[in-house]
Design a protein around this motif. Structure first.
Motif, PDB file in Angstrom:
ATOM      1  N   GLN A   1      70.536 -13.923  21.946  1.00 61.54           N
ATOM      2  CA  GLN A   1      71.536 -14.877  21.962  1.00 61.54           C
ATOM      3  C   GLN A   1      71.239 -16.093  21.774  1.00 61.54           C
ATOM      4  O   GLN A   1      70.159 -16.375  22.792  1.00 61.54           O
ATOM      5  CB  GLN A   1      72.719 -14.710  23.208  1.00 61.54           C
TER       6      GLN A   1
ATOM      7  N   ASP B   1      79.711  -8.656  22.691  1.00 60.71           N
ATOM      8  CA  ASP B   1      79.759 -10.303  23.108  1.00 60.71           C
ATOM      9  C   ASP B   1      78.724 -10.583  24.258  1.00 60.71           C
ATOM     10  O   ASP B   1      78.337  -9.890  25.128  1.00 60.71           O
ATOM     11  CB  ASP B   1      81.182 -10.420  23.915  1.00 60.71           C
TER      12      ASP B   1
ATOM     13  N   GLY C   1      77.390 -10.907  19.363  1.00 58.16           N
ATOM     14  CA  GLY C   1      78.276 -11.288  18.114  1.00 58.16           C
ATOM     15  C   GLY C   1      78.195 -10.133  16.999  1.00 58.16           C
ATOM     16  O   GLY C   1      78.945 -10.069  15.961  1.00 58.16           O
TER      17      GLY C   1
ATOM     18  N   ASN D   1      79.548 -16.062  20.806  1.00 54.46           N
ATOM     19  CA  ASN D   1      78.188 -15.296  20.455  1.00 54.46           C
ATOM     20  C   ASN D   1      77.613 -16.494  19.646  1.00 54.46           C
ATOM     21  O   ASN D   1      78.521 -16.904  18.409  1.00 54.46           O
ATOM     22  CB  ASN D   1      78.501 -14.201  19.858  1.00 54.46           C
TER      23      ASN D   1
ATOM     24  N   VAL E   1      80.657 -13.565  15.497  1.00 54.38           N
ATOM     25  CA  VAL E   1      79.769 -14.538  15.763  1.00 54.38           C
ATOM     26  C   VAL E   1      80.304 -15.818  15.185  1.00 54.38           C
ATOM     27  O   VAL E   1      80.617 -15.819  14.286  1.00 54.38           O
ATOM     28  CB  VAL E   1      78.377 -14.162  15.119  1.00 54.38           C
TER      29      VAL E   1
END
Length: 692
Positions: free
Chosen positions: A364, A338, A334, A689, A683
Motif C-alpha cells: 500500500q 482492502d 485495492g 487503497n 484503488v
C-alpha cells in the motif's frame, strides 16, 4: 554505452530543433533588399546554417544507428516517425530552397531576394523545423512505444495538416510581397499587435497544459478487473478451470479450515529508529525492528500471519515477494484486498511451494512505506536442509534510509548498521550470505578475500554452481542472491560498488568477516559483472525457447517528462503509456506466455510479476545457456532486451510492475489478469487503497 547513445540522440534532437527553428524564422522574414552586400552576407549565413543543419541530421541518423545496434525495438519510433519527418523536408530544403538562396548569393537583387520568399523556398525550412520539434518531443516529452498504425497516422496527419497550412499562408504572403507588400504599420500598432499575439500564445499554451494535466488525473476509483486498458483475449489456447465462468479474487484464498503449522504476528507501527552512526530517522517498522522479524518456514507448511496496523493515519498491507501464493493472499491493496486501516488486522494464510530467500513488504503506497521500513525477510527451507553442517546463515538486507526525503548514505546492510560491520567467523566455517535488495535502485557488490558460489537467485537453486572470482554481483530492486563460501584464514569483505559513468566507486561500510572480528582488506572493484544466464549447468525445464507459446507480449520502457495524475514530472512508460493505460496481459489458465522487455530509458527496471516465476529465455539476443534461470524480478538494465516466459497456472489478478517503486508510482505498472476473474476491491484516491 546505450545510455550515452541515448543522451547523444536527445541532444542531437534538441540542437536540430533549435537550429532549424532559428533558420525557419529567418527565412520567413519579409523581403527587403537594402544592398547587394547585405543580401550576399545574409544568403551566406543561411547556407552555412543549412550545412550545419545537415550535419545535425546526419548526427541523428548516426545516433539512431548506434542505438539500433542494441535492437530494433530501441529505435522503432525513430525509424517510423522522427527520422522521416526531418530527413524528407531537409532534402526538400536542398532541392527547392538552397538553389534560390545560392542564386541570391551570386546575384543579390530585389528579384532574387523575392524568390527566396516563395513557398517552395520557405516552407521546407519550416517543415524541417516542425519535424525536428516532433522528433524532440517524442524523444523526451511524450514518447512513442513500439510504433503502431494509429499513433503513426495521427502524427503524420497532424504534421501534413500543419505543413499544408504553412504553405497556404506563405503563398498568400508571397503574393502580397510580389505586389509591393502591405502598408507598414506605426510602431504603437505593431507593438499592440505583438502584445496581442504573445498574450494569445500564452493563453493557448497555459490552456493546453492545463488540459493535458487534467487528462492525466487518475480516477477516484479504479477496478483493475474492468481491464479497459488491457487487451481482449484473442489467442487460441487451452481453456482453464475458470474459462467460461466468473470467479472473484476474494474466493482464491489459501486454506482456511486447516490448523496452521506456524503462526506469526506482524505489528506495523511508527518508531524513531536510531542507526549505528547515531542518526535518527522516522520509520515505520514491523514489531519495532529493522528488518522486520525473520519468518523462517519449511516448504509445504501452512503459514498464518496476522498483520496488525498501529501506524497512525496510514493504511497498510503485506505482500509476500517471490512467493506464488493464492491470489487473495497476495497483499496488494485495492486488487486482492482492502488495505488494513489503523487499529485493524488482516490474516494471511498460504502454503509455500518454493524454497529459498524471499521477503515481505507493504504493498500500500509501497514507494513510501517500504522506504520507511515496512519489510522483512522470509526464508523458505526445503523439507531437508540444503545447508552444510555448521553453516553460518547470514541475511544481508540492503536498505537506504531517508531523512526528510533525502537519502542517508550509505545504505545499511544489517538493519540499523550504516557503518562497516565486523563479525567473527572462524576459518573453515561454511557461510551463506543471503543478499536482499530492498531498495528500488540496482545494487552492485564485490566479495573480496575468497572465491564463492552463487547457489540461488531469487530463491531458486542454481544447478551445479561453480566458483566465481573477479566479478561483481548486480542485484536489481527486489532481487536476491544467495552466495556460499568457506571462510578462509584471511578477512572477507562484502562491499557495495556504485557506478558513476564508467567509474566504479566503493561505498563506505559493508560487512567484514574475520577470525577475530578485526583486521581489514581493501575492497576489490571488479569491472566484469556476473552473468546469471551463463552460470551453472543446464537442466530440464517444462518449456523453453523452442516451445509453442499461446501468447507473446513486448514491453518497451521509456522515461518522459510529462504530466501524471495532474502533476508535471518524470513519467515511466511502457510502450509509450503509463498506468492505467499501460498494456496489460489477459490470459487463460494453461496459457504459455512469452514476454520481451526492452529498456531504452535512463534507469534500470526490475520487473516483478506477482504470483508467477518466469524462465529466462535470452538476454540481448543470446540464449540462456547456464542453469535454468527462474526469476520473480527481472532486472532489465539500460539498453538491454530480455525474453522470458511463464505458465499461466495461478488464476487471479496479478500486479506486473517495476520494483523500483518510484517508477511504479509514476506509471510503470500494469497487471496480468486471468479471463473470468473479478475483484470486489477498488484503488484510487476515493478509496482506502492508494496506488504505488
Amino acid at each position: 554505452m546505450f545510455e550515452s547513445y541515448l543522451n547523444f540522440d536527445i541532444e542531437a534532437a534538441l540542437f536540430l530543433t533549435l537550429l532549424w527553428g532559428t533558420t525557419a524564422v529567418l527565412v520567413a522574414r519579409r523581403p527587403h533588399h537594402r544592398s547587394d552586400r547585405r543580401g550576399r552576407r545574409r544568403a551566406t549565413f543561411l547556407l552555412v546554417l543549412v550545412a550545419i543543419g545537415m550535419l545535425l541530421v546526419a548526427g541523428r541518423i548516426t545516433t539512431t544507428l548506434l542505438m539500433g545496434s542494441f535492437g530494433y525495438l530501441f529505435v522503432a519510433d525513430r525509424v517510423a516517425v522522427a527520422l522521416p519527418l526531418v530527413i524528407l523536408p531537409a532534402l526538400a530544403v536542398l532541392v527547392l530552397s538552397v538553389p534560390r538562396w545560392r542564386a541570391h548569393r551570386r546575384e543579390p537583387s530585389a528579384a532574387t531576394r523575392l524568390a527566396t520568399f516563395a513557398p517552395q523556398a520557405v516552407v521546407p525550412f519550416q517543415a524541417t523545423a516542425l519535424g525536428a520539434l516532433l522528433g524532440f518531443v517524442t524523444a523526451i516529452l511524450v514518447t512513442m512505444g513500439p510504433p503502431q498504425l494509429v499513433p503513426i497516422l495521427t502524427v503524420y496527419t497532424g504534421y501534413l495538416t500543419v505543413v499544408v497550412l504553412l504553405w497556404l499562408w506563405q503563398a498568400y504572403r508571397f503574393r502580397v510581397a510580389s505586389n509591393g507588400g502591405p502598408v507598414r504599420r506605426s510602431l504603437p500598432v505593431r507593438a499592440l499587435r505583438a502584445v496581442a499575439v504573445a498574450t494569445a500564445f500564452v493563453l493557448v499554451l497555459v490552456g493546453g497544459l492545463s488540459w493535458a494535466a487534467g487528462t492525466t488525473t487518475l480516477p477516484g476509483r479504479i477496478n483493475m478487473a474492468d481491464h479497459a486498458h488491457g487487451e481482449a483475449y484473442s489467442a487460441a489456447g487451452p481453456h482453464g478451470a475458470h474459462a467460461g465462468r466468473s470467479v472473484s479474487v476474494a474466493e482464491l484464498t489459501g486454506p482456511r479450515a486447516e490448523t496452521p503449522d506456524r503462526r506469526y504476528t506482524l505489528v506495523a507501527e511508527a518508531k524513531k529508529l536510531r542507526l549505528a552512526s547515531g542518526k535518527e530517522v522516522d520509520a515505520w517498522l514491523f514489531n519495532g525492528q529493522s528488518p522486520g522479524p525473520e519468518l523462517r518456514v519449511k516448504r509445504g507448511e501452512l503459514i498464518e500471519v496476522t498483520v496488525v496496523n498501529k501506524v497512525p493515519d496510514t493504511n497498510v498491507s503485506v505482500h509476500w515477494h517471490g512467493v506464488d501464493v493464492p491470489n487473495a493472499e497476495d497483499g496488494v491493496a485495492g486488487v486482492t484486498q482492502d488495505a488494513i486501516k489503523p487499529g485493524g488486522t488482516h490474516v494471511y494464510r498460504f502454503r509455500p511451494d518454493e524454497v529459498g530467500t524471499h521477503w515481505y513488504h507493504s504493498h500500500q503506497q509501497s514507494s513510501i512505506q517500504v522506504k520507511k521500513g515496512l519489510f522483512g525477510p522470509l526464508i523458505i527451507e526445503p523439507e531437508q536442509t540444503d545447508l552444510a553442517p555448521g553453516t553460518q546463515d547470514v541475511i544481508v538486507a540492503a536498505h537506504t534510509w531517508y531523512d526528510d526525503k533525502l537519502p542517508l548514505e550509505p545504505p545499511t546492510l544489517f538493519g540499523t548498521i550504516d557503518q562497516l560491520e565486523r563479525r567473527r567467523m572462524a576459518p573453515g566455517t561454511p557461510v551463506r550470505l543471503r543478499l536482499i535488495n530492498t531498495d528500488g535502485a540496482t545494487h552492485r557488490y564485490s566479495l573480496t578475500g575468497t572465491p564463492f558460489k552463487v547457489v540461488a537467485i531469487d530463491g531458486n537453486p542454481v544447478n551445479e554452481p561453480t566458483d566465481v572470482r573477479g566479478e561483481q554481483l548486480v542485484i536489481g530492486g527486489g532481487g536476491r542472491y544467495d552466495v556460499e563460501f568457506t571462510m578462509p584464514t584471511q578477512p572477507v569483505r562484502l562491499t557495495e560498488l556504485r557506478r558513476y559513468g564508467s567509474e566504479l566507486r566503493v561505498v563506505e561500510g559493508g560487512l567484514l568477516l574475520s577470525a577475530d572480528g578485526a583486521g581489514d582488506v581493501a575492497p576489490d572493484k571488479p569491472q566484469d559483472a556476473f552473468d546469471p544466464t551463463t552460470y551453472g549447468s543446464p537442466a530440464p525445464t517444462p518449456f523453453g525457447r523452442d516451445s509453442t507459446f499461446t501468447k507473446t507480449h513486448s514491453l518497451v520502457f521509456d522515461n518522459e517528462l510529462w504530466f501524471y495524475d495532474g502533476k508535471f514530472g518524470v513519467v515511466w512508460a511502457s510502450n509509450g503509456k503509463a498506468f492505467p493505460e499501460a498494456p496489460s496481459i489477459t490470459v487463460r489458465e494453461g496459457d504459455l506466455v512469452k514476454v520481451r522487455f526492452a529498456n531504452r530509458s535512463h534507469f534500470d527496471h526490475p520487473m516483478h510479476l506477482h504470483g508467477h516465476h518466469v524462465l529466462v529465455l535470452s538476454r540481448n539476443g543470446k540464449p540462456a545457456t547456464g542453469s535454468p534461470l527462474w526469476l520473480d524480478t527481472v532486472n532489465v538494465e539500460v539498453g538491454e532486451i530480455w525474453e522470458v516466459a511463464f505458465k499461466a497456472d495461478n488464476p487471479g489478478l496479478w500486479m506486473d510492475h517495476c520494483h523500483n517503486l518510484d517508477h511504479a508510482a509514476a506509471g510503470m505498472m500494469s497487471h496480468v489478469i486471468y479471463e473470468g476473474v473479478t475483484t470486489p476491491y477498488e484503488v484510487g484516491h476515493d478509496t482506502p487503497n492508494e496506488l504505488e
